[in-house]
Design a protein around this motif. Structure first.
Motif, PDB file in Angstrom:
ATOM      1  N   SER A 130     -22.744 -21.062  25.538  1.00 39.95           N
ATOM      2  CA  SER A 130     -22.541 -20.082  24.464  1.00 39.95           C
ATOM      3  C   SER A 130     -23.168 -20.552  23.155  1.00 39.95           C
ATOM      4  N   GLY A 131     -23.753 -21.729  23.150  1.00 38.24           N
ATOM      5  CA  GLY A 131     -24.378 -22.246  21.930  1.00 38.24           C
ATOM      6  C   GLY A 131     -24.275 -23.756  21.881  1.00 38.24           C
ATOM      7  N   ALA A 132     -24.785 -24.318  20.794  1.00 43.31           N
ATOM      8  CA  ALA A 132     -24.864 -25.772  20.693  1.00 43.31           C
ATOM      9  C   ALA A 132     -23.500 -26.431  20.531  1.00 43.31           C
ATOM     10  N   THR A 133     -22.531 -25.710  19.989  1.00 42.46           N
ATOM     11  CA  THR A 133     -21.192 -26.290  19.843  1.00 42.46           C
ATOM     12  C   THR A 133     -20.601 -26.552  21.224  1.00 42.46           C
ATOM     13  N   GLU A 134     -20.725 -25.566  22.100  1.00 41.64           N
ATOM     14  CA  GLU A 134     -20.225 -25.767  23.468  1.00 41.64           C
ATOM     15  C   GLU A 134     -21.025 -26.877  24.166  1.00 41.64           C
ATOM     16  N   ASN A 193     -32.097 -32.872  10.736  1.00 37.08           N
ATOM     17  CA  ASN A 193     -30.814 -32.635  10.089  1.00 37.08           C
ATOM     18  C   ASN A 193     -30.760 -31.248   9.451  1.00 37.08           C
ATOM     19  N   ASN A 194     -29.638 -30.564   9.662  1.00 39.33           N
ATOM     20  CA  ASN A 194     -29.501 -29.184   9.194  1.00 39.33           C
ATOM     21  C   ASN A 194     -29.397 -29.061   7.681  1.00 39.33           C
ATOM     22  N   GLU A 195     -28.951 -30.136   6.986  1.00 40.95           N
ATOM     23  CA  GLU A 195     -28.823 -30.039   5.530  1.00 40.95           C
ATOM     24  C   GLU A 195     -30.100 -30.461   4.815  1.00 40.95           C
ATOM     25  N   HIS A 210     -31.873 -19.579   6.673  1.00 41.00           N
ATOM     26  CA  HIS A 210     -32.198 -19.518   8.107  1.00 41.00           C
ATOM     27  C   HIS A 210     -31.626 -20.687   8.898  1.00 41.00           C
ATOM     28  N   ASN A 211     -31.269 -21.792   8.219  1.00 36.54           N
ATOM     29  CA  ASN A 211     -30.664 -22.893   8.977  1.00 36.54           C
ATOM     30  C   ASN A 211     -29.238 -22.543   9.398  1.00 36.54           C
ATOM     31  N   ALA A 212     -28.634 -21.573   8.711  1.00 37.97           N
ATOM     32  CA  ALA A 212     -27.297 -21.122   9.103  1.00 37.97           C
ATOM     33  C   ALA A 212     -27.411 -20.181  10.294  1.00 37.97           C
ATOM     34  N   CYS A 236     -29.593 -35.625  22.331  1.00 34.84           N
ATOM     35  CA  CYS A 236     -30.264 -35.131  21.124  1.00 34.84           C
ATOM     36  C   CYS A 236     -29.835 -33.689  20.847  1.00 34.84           C
ATOM     37  N   ASP A 237     -29.181 -33.483  19.694  1.00 34.80           N
ATOM     38  CA  ASP A 237     -28.877 -32.127  19.217  1.00 34.80           C
ATOM     39  C   ASP A 237     -30.173 -31.635  18.570  1.00 34.80           C
ATOM     40  N   ALA A 238     -30.849 -30.719  19.284  1.00 42.40           N
ATOM     41  CA  ALA A 238     -32.187 -30.291  18.832  1.00 42.40           C
ATOM     42  C   ALA A 238     -32.151 -28.931  18.132  1.00 42.40           C
ATOM     43  N   VAL A 239     -30.956 -28.506  17.725  1.00 43.70           N
ATOM     44  CA  VAL A 239     -30.769 -27.148  17.182  1.00 43.70           C
ATOM     45  C   VAL A 239     -31.748 -26.807  16.066  1.00 43.70           C
ATOM     46  N   GLN A 240     -31.890 -27.711  15.089  1.00 38.27           N
ATOM     47  CA  GLN A 240     -32.720 -27.368  13.923  1.00 38.27           C
ATOM     48  C   GLN A 240     -34.197 -27.706  14.133  1.00 38.27           C
ATOM     49  N   ALA A 241     -34.520 -28.258  15.278  1.00 38.70           N
ATOM     50  CA  ALA A 241     -35.936 -28.568  15.555  1.00 38.70           C
ATOM     51  C   ALA A 241     -36.595 -27.451  16.356  1.00 38.70           C
ATOM     52  N   GLU A 264     -24.739 -36.425  12.004  1.00 32.60           N
ATOM     53  CA  GLU A 264     -24.692 -35.392  13.042  1.00 32.60           C
ATOM     54  C   GLU A 264     -23.926 -34.168  12.542  1.00 32.60           C
ATOM     55  N   HIS A 265     -24.195 -33.044  13.171  1.00 34.18           N
ATOM     56  CA  HIS A 265     -23.468 -31.799  12.869  1.00 34.18           C
ATOM     57  C   HIS A 265     -21.997 -31.985  13.265  1.00 34.18           C
ATOM     58  N   PRO A 266     -21.072 -31.278  12.581  1.00 34.54           N
ATOM     59  CA  PRO A 266     -19.645 -31.419  12.935  1.00 34.54           C
ATOM     60  C   PRO A 266     -19.355 -31.185  14.420  1.00 34.54           C
ATOM     61  N   CYS A 267     -20.131 -30.350  15.093  1.00 35.02           N
ATOM     62  CA  CYS A 267     -19.817 -30.101  16.519  1.00 35.02           C
ATOM     63  C   CYS A 267     -20.045 -31.358  17.359  1.00 35.02           C
ATOM     64  N   VAL A 268     -20.874 -32.272  16.874  1.00 38.69           N
ATOM     65  CA  VAL A 268     -21.101 -33.541  17.577  1.00 38.69           C
ATOM     66  C   VAL A 268     -20.067 -34.565  17.110  1.00 38.69           C
ATOM     67  N   GLY A 277     -29.480 -26.748  22.332  1.00 41.78           N
ATOM     68  CA  GLY A 277     -30.129 -25.770  21.462  1.00 41.78           C
ATOM     69  C   GLY A 277     -29.256 -24.533  21.327  1.00 41.78           C
ATOM     70  N   SER A 278     -29.484 -23.769  20.262  1.00 45.10           N
ATOM     71  CA  SER A 278     -28.706 -22.560  19.991  1.00 45.10           C
ATOM     72  C   SER A 278     -29.672 -21.444  19.611  1.00 45.10           C
ATOM     73  N   ALA A 279     -29.625 -20.327  20.359  1.00 45.64           N
ATOM     74  CA  ALA A 279     -30.650 -19.289  20.222  1.00 45.64           C
ATOM     75  C   ALA A 279     -30.753 -18.699  18.819  1.00 45.64           C
ATOM     76  N   HIS A 280     -29.593 -18.497  18.158  1.00 40.56           N
ATOM     77  CA  HIS A 280     -29.640 -17.772  16.883  1.00 40.56           C
ATOM     78  C   HIS A 280     -30.283 -18.559  15.752  1.00 40.56           C
ATOM     79  N   LYS A 281     -30.593 -19.836  16.010  1.00 36.34           N
ATOM     80  CA  LYS A 281     -31.251 -20.632  14.968  1.00 36.34           C
ATOM     81  C   LYS A 281     -32.768 -20.450  15.011  1.00 36.34           C
ATOM     82  N   PHE A 282     -33.266 -19.774  16.055  1.00 33.39           N
ATOM     83  CA  PHE A 282     -34.726 -19.582  16.114  1.00 33.39           C
ATOM     84  C   PHE A 282     -35.104 -18.144  16.477  1.00 33.39           C
TER      85      PHE A 282
HETATM   86  N1  PLP Z   1     -26.170 -28.548  15.513  1.00 32.70           N
HETATM   87  C1  PLP Z   1     -26.803 -28.273  14.362  1.00 32.70           C
HETATM   88  C2  PLP Z   1     -27.777 -29.283  13.819  1.00 32.70           C
HETATM   89  C3  PLP Z   1     -26.554 -27.076  13.678  1.00 32.70           C
HETATM   90  O1  PLP Z   1     -27.198 -26.838  12.536  1.00 32.70           O
HETATM   91  C4  PLP Z   1     -25.627 -26.169  14.225  1.00 32.70           C
HETATM   92  C5  PLP Z   1     -25.292 -24.931  13.496  1.00 32.70           C
HETATM   93  O2  PLP Z   1     -25.304 -24.891  12.281  1.00 32.70           O
HETATM   94  C6  PLP Z   1     -25.006 -26.489  15.443  1.00 32.70           C
HETATM   95  C7  PLP Z   1     -25.299 -27.685  16.045  1.00 32.70           C
HETATM   96  C8  PLP Z   1     -24.009 -25.563  16.084  1.00 32.70           C
HETATM   97  O3  PLP Z   1     -24.613 -24.392  16.545  1.00 32.70           O
HETATM   98  P1  PLP Z   1     -23.713 -23.155  16.995  1.00 32.70           P
HETATM   99  O4  PLP Z   1     -22.843 -22.828  15.816  1.00 32.70           O
HETATM  100  O5  PLP Z   1     -24.684 -22.068  17.281  1.00 32.70           O
HETATM  101  O6  PLP Z   1     -22.924 -23.561  18.166  1.00 32.70           O
END
Ligand code: PLP
Length: 381
Positions: A67-71, A146-148, A6-8, A171-176, A96-100, A193-198
Motif C-alpha cells: 500500500s506504500g512505503a510505510t507498509e 533524504n525527503n527534507e 512534491h516531496n509530500a 534502501c528506502d528509495a521513495v524520494q529517489a 531516515e523517514h519516520p516510517c523506518v 517505493g511509493s507511487a504517489h511520490k512520482f
Molecule cells: N520514505 C520517505 C523518504 C518519504 O518521504 C515518505 C513519505 O513522505 C515515506 C517513506 C512514506 O511514504 P508513504 O506515506 O507513501 O507510505
C-alpha cells in the motif's frame, strides 16, 4: 495555486491516470480467481511486475506490491524481528523517514543504532566502516535521498560495506524514484517505493525483497504475492504506478537540465533575502529540493501560512503530527540547533515546474518576508 510540495505528494501523471482508467475497465477480475476474467487481471499484474523489475534491475518475483512505503518499511523490520537472532541489532541512518525509524524502534526497542550524518546531511561512511570492524548488525538501512534536504546518500558505498560484512541492506528509495534512474536499486536486499511520490496514485507502492527469500508477512490472510503480503492486489493502482515510473524514467535522464533551475533559485534567494541560507548546499542533491533557513526570527509555520495566502504551497519539511512543533530530527542529526531548525522551509518542485514557477516562488517569498516585518511604531507626541 503554485505547488512546491512534491516531496509530500505529487499529482497524478496523465499516463498514470489513463492506465488506471483503462485497468478499471479492462481488468475487472480478482487476480486470484480461476476464471479467465481473473486470469486477465493476473496477467496484467505480472506484466507490470516484469516492467518494474526491469527498471530496478531485479527478478520480477522479488517484488511485492504494497500500500506504500510505510507498509514496505514496516514489513522489513517485522521480518527482521522474526528471523534475526534475539541479540541482533539493526542499524539505520539518523535521517531516515519516520516510517523506518519508528518501525525499527518498535521491533528493536533496545537493539537499534542510529548511524550519524555529517553537517552536510550525508551518512558518515567513515564512522560506519570503523564500527563495522567491531560489530555486525543483522540489518542496515540507508535511504537513497533524504525527503527534507534532498541530499543523495552514498547507498552504493553503504551497500558495498554491507556486502563485505555479510549484512542485509535496506534502501528506502521513495524520494529517489522518478528523480534519479531506478536502475541498480534491485541490487539492494530490500528497497521500497511509493507511487504517489512520482506521479502514481496514493495507497500503492512496492517492496523489493531478497532474491528467492521468504518474507514473514506483515498482513496475514490469503496467499497473494507468493504468501508475502495478503490482500487482493490493487491492479489499477499497480498499473498506474508503473505507467508513472515509465514516464518519469525518461525525465530522470534529463535531470541535469532541471537541476539548473534549482541552483539559479538558490542564488537568487540568498541575494533577495539576506540572512537566508541553503542547507546541505555543498552536498549532492536531487534537482527538485531546496531546504532553506529563512531570515532570522521568523517562525516557519507563519511562512507556510503566509505563502499559502499568496497562492504558494510549500512545506516546513518535516511532519508535525501533534501540532506541536518539535525540531526536525533530520536537522538535529545534522547538528542544527532547535532555533535554526525552526527557520527551515522546504521547496520541492515537480517535473513540470518551469523557470517561471521558480521565479514566482521567489517573488512570493520576498513579498511574504516584507509583509511579516513588524510595522514601524508610530511615535507618540
Ligand atoms: N520514505 C520517505 C523518504 C518519504 O518521504 C515518505 C513519505 O513522505 C515515506 C517513506 C512514506 O511514504 P508513504 O506515506 O507513501 O507510505
Amino acid at each position: 495555486m503554485l505547488y512546491f510540495d512534491h516531496n509530500a505528494t505529487s499529482p497524478l501523471h496523465p499516463a498514470a491516470r489513463q492506465a488506471w482508467l483503462d485497468a478499471t475497465e479492462r481488468f475487472i477480475g480478482n487476480p486470484s480467481s480461476l476464471h479467465r476474467v481473473g486470469a486477465r487481471a493476473d496477467a496484467a499484474l505480472s506484466e507490470a511486475r516484469e516492467k518494474l523489475a526491469a527498471f530496478l534491475g531485479c527478478h520480477a518475483l522479488d517484488l511485492v506490491f504494497t500500500s506504500g512505503a510505510t507498509e514496505s518499511a514496516n514489513t522489513v523490520f517485522h521480518h527482521a524481528a522474526r528471523t534475526l537472532p534475539p541479540d541482533a541489532e539493526v542499524w539505520l541512518s539518523a535521517i531516515e523517514h519516520p516510517c523506518v525509524i519508528e518501525a525499527a524502534r518498535y521491533h528493536f526497542p533496545k537493539r537499534h543504532r542510529l548511524i550519524p550524518v555529517t553537517r552536510d546531511g550525508v551518512v558518515d561512511l567513515d564512522w560506519l566502516a570503523k564500527k563495522l570492524k567491531r560489530a555486525r548488525p543483522g540489518l542496515l538501512a540507508v535511504m537513497a535521498v533524504n525527503n527534507e534536504t534532498g541530499v543523495i546518500q552514498p547507498t552504493r558505498e553503504a551497500l558495498a560495506l554491507c556486502r563485505a560484512h555479510g549484512i542485509p541492506f535496506f534502501c528506502d528509495a521513495v524520494q529517489a524514484i522518478g528523480k534519479l534512474p531506478a536502475a541498480g536499486l534491485g541490487d539492494c536486499d530490500w528497497a521500497s517505493g511509493s507511487a504517489h511520490k512520482f506521479g502514481g496514485p496514493r495507497g500503492v507502492g512496492f517492496l523489493k525483497c531478497p532474491a528467492k527469500g521468504r518474507v514473514a508477512p506483515l498482513l496475514r490472510g490469503g496467499m497473494q504475492e507468493e504468501g508475502r503480503r495478503a490482500g487482493t492486489e490493487n491492479v489499477p493502482g499497480v498499473l498506474a504506478m508503473v505507467a508513472a515510473l515509465n514516464a518519469r524514467e525518461q525525465a530522470a535522464r534529463a535531470g541535469a537540465q532541471v537541476s539548473n533551475l534549482r541552483v539559479q533559485f538558490e542564488h537568487q534567494l540568498l541575494k533577495a533575502l539576506p540572512g537566508s541560507a541553503i542547507i546541505a548546499a555543498e552536498s549532492p542533491r536531487v534537482w527538485n529540493t531546496v531546504l532553506a533557513l529563512m531570515p532570522e526570527a521568523d517562525c516557519r509555520t507563519r511562512w507556510v501560512v503566509k505563502l499559502d495566502k499568496l497562492g504558494v504551497a510549500v512545506s516546513t519539511g518535516s511532519a508535525c503530527a501533534s501540532g506541536k512543533e518539535e525540531p526536525s530530527p533530520v536537522l538535529t542529526a545534522m547538528g542544527y540547533s532547535p532555533v535554526e531548525a525552526a527557520r527551515a522551509l522546504r521547496f520541492s518542485a515537480g517535473w513540470e515546474s518551469t523557470e517561471a514557477d521558480w521565479h514566482q516562488l521567489l517573488a512570493a517569498l520576498v513579498q511574504a518576508h516584507r509583509e511579516m516585518q513588524p510595522a514601524p511604531r508610530s511615535r507618540r507626541l
